[in-house]
Design an enzyme around this catalytic site. Structure first.
Site, PDB file in Angstrom:
ATOM      1  N   ASP A 137     -20.055 -24.705  -6.041  1.00  0.00           N
ATOM      2  CA  ASP A 137     -20.596 -25.606  -5.016  1.00  0.00           C
ATOM      3  C   ASP A 137     -20.628 -27.034  -5.547  1.00  0.00           C
ATOM      4  O   ASP A 137     -21.224 -27.288  -6.605  1.00  0.00           O
ATOM      5  CB  ASP A 137     -22.012 -25.130  -4.641  1.00  0.00           C
ATOM      6  CG  ASP A 137     -22.562 -25.872  -3.434  1.00  0.00           C
ATOM      7  OD1 ASP A 137     -23.386 -25.296  -2.720  1.00  0.00           O
ATOM      8  OD2 ASP A 137     -22.146 -27.033  -3.199  1.00  0.00           O
ATOM      9  N   ASP A 155     -13.626 -34.467  -0.492  1.00  0.00           N
ATOM     10  CA  ASP A 155     -12.542 -34.059   0.411  1.00  0.00           C
ATOM     11  C   ASP A 155     -12.949 -32.718   1.035  1.00  0.00           C
ATOM     12  O   ASP A 155     -12.399 -31.655   0.725  1.00  0.00           O
ATOM     13  CB  ASP A 155     -11.269 -33.933  -0.444  1.00  0.00           C
ATOM     14  CG  ASP A 155     -10.101 -33.390   0.339  1.00  0.00           C
ATOM     15  OD1 ASP A 155      -9.083 -33.016  -0.311  1.00  0.00           O
ATOM     16  OD2 ASP A 155     -10.184 -33.321   1.571  1.00  0.00           O
ATOM     17  N   SER A 156     -13.953 -32.782   1.894  1.00  0.00           N
ATOM     18  CA  SER A 156     -14.607 -31.540   2.334  1.00  0.00           C
ATOM     19  C   SER A 156     -14.234 -31.183   3.774  1.00  0.00           C
ATOM     20  O   SER A 156     -13.653 -31.987   4.508  1.00  0.00           O
ATOM     21  CB  SER A 156     -16.129 -31.710   2.256  1.00  0.00           C
ATOM     22  OG  SER A 156     -16.550 -32.547   3.321  1.00  0.00           O
TER      23      SER A 156
HETATM   24  N1  SAM Z   1      -7.743 -31.788   2.251  1.00  0.00           N
HETATM   25  C1  SAM Z   1      -7.889 -31.314   3.594  1.00  0.00           C
HETATM   26  C2  SAM Z   1      -7.666 -32.433   4.509  1.00  0.00           C
HETATM   27  O1  SAM Z   1      -6.570 -32.956   4.481  1.00  0.00           O
HETATM   28  O2  SAM Z   1      -8.576 -32.773   5.239  1.00  0.00           O
HETATM   29  C3  SAM Z   1      -9.248 -30.715   3.924  1.00  0.00           C
HETATM   30  C4  SAM Z   1     -10.120 -30.597   2.925  1.00  0.00           C
HETATM   31  S1  SAM Z   1     -10.141 -29.135   1.960  1.00  0.00           S
HETATM   32  C5  SAM Z   1      -9.229 -27.892   2.658  1.00  0.00           C
HETATM   33  C6  SAM Z   1     -11.850 -28.777   2.369  1.00  0.00           C
HETATM   34  C7  SAM Z   1     -12.437 -27.859   1.339  1.00  0.00           C
HETATM   35  O3  SAM Z   1     -13.830 -28.112   1.122  1.00  0.00           O
HETATM   36  C8  SAM Z   1     -12.360 -26.387   1.745  1.00  0.00           C
HETATM   37  O4  SAM Z   1     -11.401 -25.750   0.940  1.00  0.00           O
HETATM   38  C9  SAM Z   1     -13.771 -25.850   1.535  1.00  0.00           C
HETATM   39  O5  SAM Z   1     -13.791 -24.551   0.971  1.00  0.00           O
HETATM   40  C10 SAM Z   1     -14.354 -26.885   0.589  1.00  0.00           C
HETATM   41  N2  SAM Z   1     -15.821 -26.959   0.566  1.00  0.00           N
HETATM   42  C11 SAM Z   1     -16.682 -26.918   1.612  1.00  0.00           C
HETATM   43  N3  SAM Z   1     -17.957 -27.011   1.179  1.00  0.00           N
HETATM   44  C12 SAM Z   1     -17.903 -27.134  -0.183  1.00  0.00           C
HETATM   45  C13 SAM Z   1     -18.886 -27.283  -1.203  1.00  0.00           C
HETATM   46  N4  SAM Z   1     -20.200 -27.324  -0.913  1.00  0.00           N
HETATM   47  N5  SAM Z   1     -18.465 -27.394  -2.494  1.00  0.00           N
HETATM   48  C14 SAM Z   1     -17.138 -27.360  -2.790  1.00  0.00           C
HETATM   49  N6  SAM Z   1     -16.146 -27.204  -1.871  1.00  0.00           N
HETATM   50  C15 SAM Z   1     -16.539 -27.104  -0.575  1.00  0.00           C
END
Ligand code: SAM
Length: 275
Positions: A137, A155-156
């Site tokens: 997390d 980048d969430s």
């Molecule tokens: N890069 C992509 C874009 O172009 O918008 C989207 C972002 S990436 C796929 C978003 C990631 O944030 C997801 O893989 C999700 O699992 C992760 N995520 C969500 N909450 C999180 C947290 N509390 N800590 C770490 N990662 C998290």
């Protein structure tokens, strides 16, 4: 029979994408994960029914969320990405020769594994020796690492579920403490067209923590309304005042030194959200 991905961009507006093939669909510990191949945008990562990134337009978001802070900081060496499991941000960060180490803190290992398998065009840099992957997390990771990174990129996914705690004043305070003395933070901060109050609230939360807080925009075809905001918080360096004349030339498709400055010039209705 045609197959379509139907994405609810907001409760009463949807976008549909004609699908060639579903490459993977599974429930992970955190979300519904799908990678589909579409006629219009090629392969795309979809989490909980929301388009995250596509091979056709990923460069817009990943270039802007990384090169704006990395060219604003005079010597970015240690970078943290919170989320970003598709690897797109890491791909761009590692184009900067000053970067010695990038930590990717992603809560869902499945996102990394499936993007490695089905989206190598976006995820390939995750195998770079300068990239360290931490599964966990981001809230906890940022809290436990003080004075550690020159640039932090959040980048969430959107601000609900596991990502809810990655937005807001208390988290930005933690970010401030996790940054080094003159550090810079950027987050993707939603669409001002559909969610102006959300964008305004995030901006004000960041402004309560960082002496220099700016909103900038990019045009992302597969994001709700196509009009996307990023919020930058900086302890010392102003992205609109930075001298880019001697900055290194890197290979990009969207970001330019001129756009680095222009992206902060906001349409009136968005500028009003920052007042
Ligand atoms: N890069 C992509 C874009 O172009 O918008 C989207 C972002 S990436 C796929 C978003 C990631 O944030 C997801 O893989 C999700 O699992 C992760 N995520 C969500 N909450 C999180 C947290 N509390 N800590 C770490 N990662 C998290």
């Amino acid at each position: 029979m045609d197959l379509w991905l139907r994405e609810s961009q907001i409760s009463d507006a949807v976008m549909t994408y004609k699908i060639k093939q579903t490459l993977i669909r599974k429930k992970t510990k955190y979300q519904d994960l799908a990678i589909v191949d579409t006629y219009c945008f090629g392969k795309m990562l979809v989490l909980d029914g929301i388009v995250q990134t596509t091979v056709k337009d990923e460069y817009v978001y990943h270039e802007m969320i990384t090169h704006v802070p990395l060219f604003t900081h005079p010597n970015p060496q240690k970078v943290l990405v919170v989320g970003g499991g598709d690897g797109g941000a890491v791909k761009e960060i590692l184009k900067h020769p000053t970067v010695e180490r990038v930590v990717l803190c992603e809560i869902d290992q499945e996102v990394i594994e499936q993007c490695r398998k089905y989206l190598p065009e976006i995820s390939f840099a995750l195998d770079d020796p300068r990239c360290e992957i931490f599964i966990g997390d981001g809230i906890k990771y940022v809290h436990e690492h003080k004075n550690s990174f020159d640039v932090i990129i959040v980048d969430s996914t959107d601000p609900f579920g596991a990502a809810e705690g990655l937005f807001g004043r208390s988290f930005y305070k933690e970010i401030d403490e996790c940054l080094t003395e003159n550090g810079i933070f950027v987050a993707q901060t939603e669409t001002p067209f559909y969610l102006p109050e959300v964008v305004k609230g995030i901006y004000n939360d960041a402004k309560a923590v960082f002496p220099i807080t700016k909103l900038f925009m990019a045009g992302i075809p597969t994001y709700p309304s196509g009009f996307w905001s990023f919020t930058l918080g900086s302890k010392k360096y102003d992205p609109q005042k930075v001298d880019l004349s001697s900055s290194v030339n890197i290979n990009t498709k969207y970001y330019t030194k001129e756009l680095h400055k222009a992206c902060f010039v906001l349409p009136k209705f968005i500028e009003n959200l920052t007042k």
